[in-house]
Design an enzyme around this catalytic site. Structure first.
Site, PDB file in Angstrom:
ATOM      1  N   HIS A  84       0.835  -1.222   0.000  1.00 44.56           N
ATOM      2  CA  HIS A  84       0.000   0.000   0.000  1.00 44.56           C
ATOM      3  C   HIS A  84       0.864   1.264   0.000  1.00 44.56           C
ATOM      4  O   HIS A  84       0.423   2.304   0.490  1.00 44.56           O
ATOM      5  CB  HIS A  84      -0.954   0.032   1.201  1.00 44.56           C
ATOM      6  CG  HIS A  84      -1.698  -1.245   1.406  1.00 44.56           C
ATOM      7  ND1 HIS A  84      -2.944  -1.485   0.872  1.00 44.56           N
ATOM      8  CD2 HIS A  84      -1.345  -2.383   2.064  1.00 44.56           C
ATOM      9  CE1 HIS A  84      -3.348  -2.710   1.217  1.00 44.56           C
ATOM     10  NE2 HIS A  84      -2.401  -3.275   1.930  1.00 44.56           N
TER      11      HIS A  84
ATOM     12  N   SER B  79      14.659  20.631 -16.628  1.00 43.56           N
ATOM     13  CA  SER B  79      13.472  21.442 -16.901  1.00 43.56           C
ATOM     14  C   SER B  79      13.906  22.691 -17.642  1.00 43.56           C
ATOM     15  O   SER B  79      14.961  23.255 -17.358  1.00 43.56           O
ATOM     16  CB  SER B  79      12.801  21.816 -15.581  1.00 43.56           C
ATOM     17  OG  SER B  79      11.981  22.961 -15.763  1.00 43.56           O
TER      18      SER B  79
ATOM     19  N   LYS C  98      15.944  21.213 -11.517  1.00 46.00           N
ATOM     20  CA  LYS C  98      15.252  19.945 -11.757  1.00 46.00           C
ATOM     21  C   LYS C  98      16.116  18.912 -12.480  1.00 46.00           C
ATOM     22  O   LYS C  98      16.851  19.228 -13.393  1.00 46.00           O
ATOM     23  CB  LYS C  98      13.987  20.178 -12.597  1.00 46.00           C
ATOM     24  CG  LYS C  98      12.841  20.819 -11.852  1.00 46.00           C
ATOM     25  CD  LYS C  98      12.322  19.992 -10.681  1.00 46.00           C
ATOM     26  CE  LYS C  98      11.532  18.765 -11.105  1.00 46.00           C
ATOM     27  NZ  LYS C  98      10.226  19.117 -11.676  1.00 46.00           N
TER      28      LYS C  98
ATOM     29  N   GLU D  45       9.719   7.580 -16.789  1.00 47.61           N
ATOM     30  CA  GLU D  45       8.344   8.018 -17.082  1.00 47.61           C
ATOM     31  C   GLU D  45       7.920   7.551 -18.468  1.00 47.61           C
ATOM     32  O   GLU D  45       6.768   7.155 -18.686  1.00 47.61           O
ATOM     33  CB  GLU D  45       8.246   9.536 -16.972  1.00 47.61           C
ATOM     34  CG  GLU D  45       8.382  10.023 -15.535  1.00 47.61           C
ATOM     35  CD  GLU D  45       8.524  11.540 -15.466  1.00 47.61           C
ATOM     36  OE1 GLU D  45       7.546  12.191 -15.108  1.00 47.61           O
ATOM     37  OE2 GLU D  45       9.609  12.054 -15.779  1.00 47.61           O
TER      38      GLU D  45
END
Ligand code: ARG
Length: 466
Positions: A159, A286, A292, A299
């Site tokens: 979980h 970024s 970043k 992804e």
């Protein structure tokens, strides 16, 4: 021949297809990649025709010579593909006929229906081999990572809440199990593809005395003992797309696995976890925020899995309502298959690269796994060993956890007298349970995350992947 008439099937037509129809119906823009398999199929077929006396050996040799020359041109990028000739089969056959008159006999006892089925089965055997190798590359990268970080422990999660401590290697080896099943699945798909369709013709075989087994052998459609394997029903053969669906399924499941691995890595690379640092080579920045470093490779692995599932869905929907046997709809079976192959292949490579460049942050892992609550279940096991029934032990440890929470201290900071008020079976040695090394060492059973077991699994993988 009338202007624009189609040479392969134009006999009964007085006019050729409209330009729009040509654009609409051509498949050569994507099926041209089947050329090596198409040429192999035509060589085997013509060898068979000569073997049974339907063409002469001189005609066979001329056909082979021409096919070899055409394939060389294709591979050099010099071949002129023409959408007016629809597909890879007719482009190659017509180029061949221009240079070798004997090629007019090549399509004897053959249809594009059994020809495309053959090309694709050869493609699947090849593609499964390529993907199995690429998955193996990712598996080896995983094993190397597991071996290099044996001392690192992390919380295992259910979980997405901290559950129980494990070796980092145990988590990595879980991924390895997933990938190995994928590798095996592609092996199964290759086995299922290993039946030769040629001789099924358009739907009902041929009246000519062909030798299907000869062709099957020539193309490597053989079992482990070298015995030829030919499909057993001509109608099923030209209608069946099961192997396409199985291939796309194997790719979709691989995609799901890669996506779950990627998701773990994305979490682990966040500032909240910081268990790992991704290699710059597989990260991006970024355009706005200078600080970043984004896990774009992972992804995209997650994103591509949607595409792999979509391809499977396309094939299922494409075939579900089709009457037997061949229908032109089936031409649409190739783009999703090729896309699944290409994307699965690059995904496996990207995972291997990402893993090879991964840095493990041992300090952060150690801090996370220090949480004594991770050993609450071990504490219940301690009570069980004192003879307490598990349900009662579970309840007692729950009360101990609550007590620690109300006191604002960690579980192992409670006094022995405090825990004894919860349950008298807690003895003076109760806090020994919180020794992490000892806790892991007790997990010795097959498949458990203790160091002895992990060593055994690593040895097993070492053998399997070498
Ligand atoms: N390009 C066709 C396909 O991929 C080959 C088979 C064509 N057969 C036919 N009867 N038109 O499906």
């Amino acid at each position: 021949m009338a202007k624009g008439k189609q040479a392969s099937w134009g006999g009964r037509f007085s006019a050729g297809p409209a330009d729009l129809m040509l654009q609409f119906s051509e498949s050569v823009s994507f099926d041209r990649r089947l050329a090596p398999f198409d040429v192999a199929g035509s060589k085997a077929h013509s060898a068979m025709l000569a073997h049974v006396g339907l063409i002469t050996t001189a005609e066979r040799d001329a056909i082979h010579r021409g096919l070899d020359a055409i394939l060389a041109e294709i591979e050099a990028g010099r071949f002129k593909w023409d959408i007016r000739l629809e597909d890879v089969h007719m482009n190659i056959e017509q180029a061949l006929t221009k240079r070798e008159p004997a090629a007019a006999k090549l399509h004897t006892a053959r249809s594009r229906n059994d020809q495309i089925a053959t090309d694709m089965r050869l493609f699947f055997k090849h593609a499964c081999g390529v993907l199995r190798n690429k998955i193996l590359g990712a598996e080896r990268a995983l094993l190397a990572l597991a071996k290099a970080h044996r001392a690192v422990l992390i919380p295992g999660y259910t979980h997405l809440q901290r559950a129980q401590p494990v070796e980092l290697a145990h988590h990595l080896l879980a991924w390895l199990e997933m990938l190995e099943r994928d590798r095996a699945r592609f092996g199964d798909v290759a086995d299922h593809a290993n039946w030769c369709p040629l001789g099924s013709g358009a739907i009902a075989g041929t009246t000519l005395p062909i030798d299907r087994e000869f062709t099957a052998k020539a193309l490597g459609f053989v079992d482990a003992k070298g015995r030829p394997q030919v499909t057993q029903n001509s109608m099923d053969t030209v209608a069946d797309r099961d192997v396409f669906i199985e291939f796309a399924t194997a790719a979709a499941i691989l995609g799901v696995h890669l996506s779950r691995i990627a998701e773990d890595l994305i979490l682990w690379s966040s500032a909240e976890f910081k268990f790992v640092d991704m290699a710059d080579a597989f990260s991006t920045g970024s355009s706005l925020m200078p600080q970043k470093k984004n896990p774009d490779a992972c992804e995209l692995l997650r994103g591509k899995s949607a595409r792999l599932q979509g391809n499977l869905h396309t094939l299922l929907t494409l075939t579900k309502g089709l009457p037997l046997t061949y229908n032109r709809d089936l031409q649409e079976d190739k783009p999703p298959v090729f896309d699944s192959f290409d994307q699965a292949a690059i995904c496996a490579d990207v995972l291997a690269g990402t893993l090879a460049g991964l840095k493990i942050n041992a300090v952060r892992c150690a801090a996370a796994v220090q949480d004594p609550a991770l050993l609450a279940t071990d504490l219940a096991d301690y009570l069980v060993q004192q003879g307490v029934p598990f349900r009662e032990a579970h309840h007692a440890v729950g009360a101990v956890v609550r007590l620690a929470e109300t006191r604002g201290v960690e579980l192992n900071a409670l006094a022995t007298s405090d825990v004894q008020t919860v349950h008298p079976a807690f003895k003076a040695d109760w806090a020994g349970v919180f020794d992490l090394q000892r806790a892991l060492a007790k997990r010795t059973g097959t498949g458990m995350p203790g160091p002895k077991q992990v060593s055994r699994q690593i040895a097993r993988w070492q053998k399997l992947l070498s």
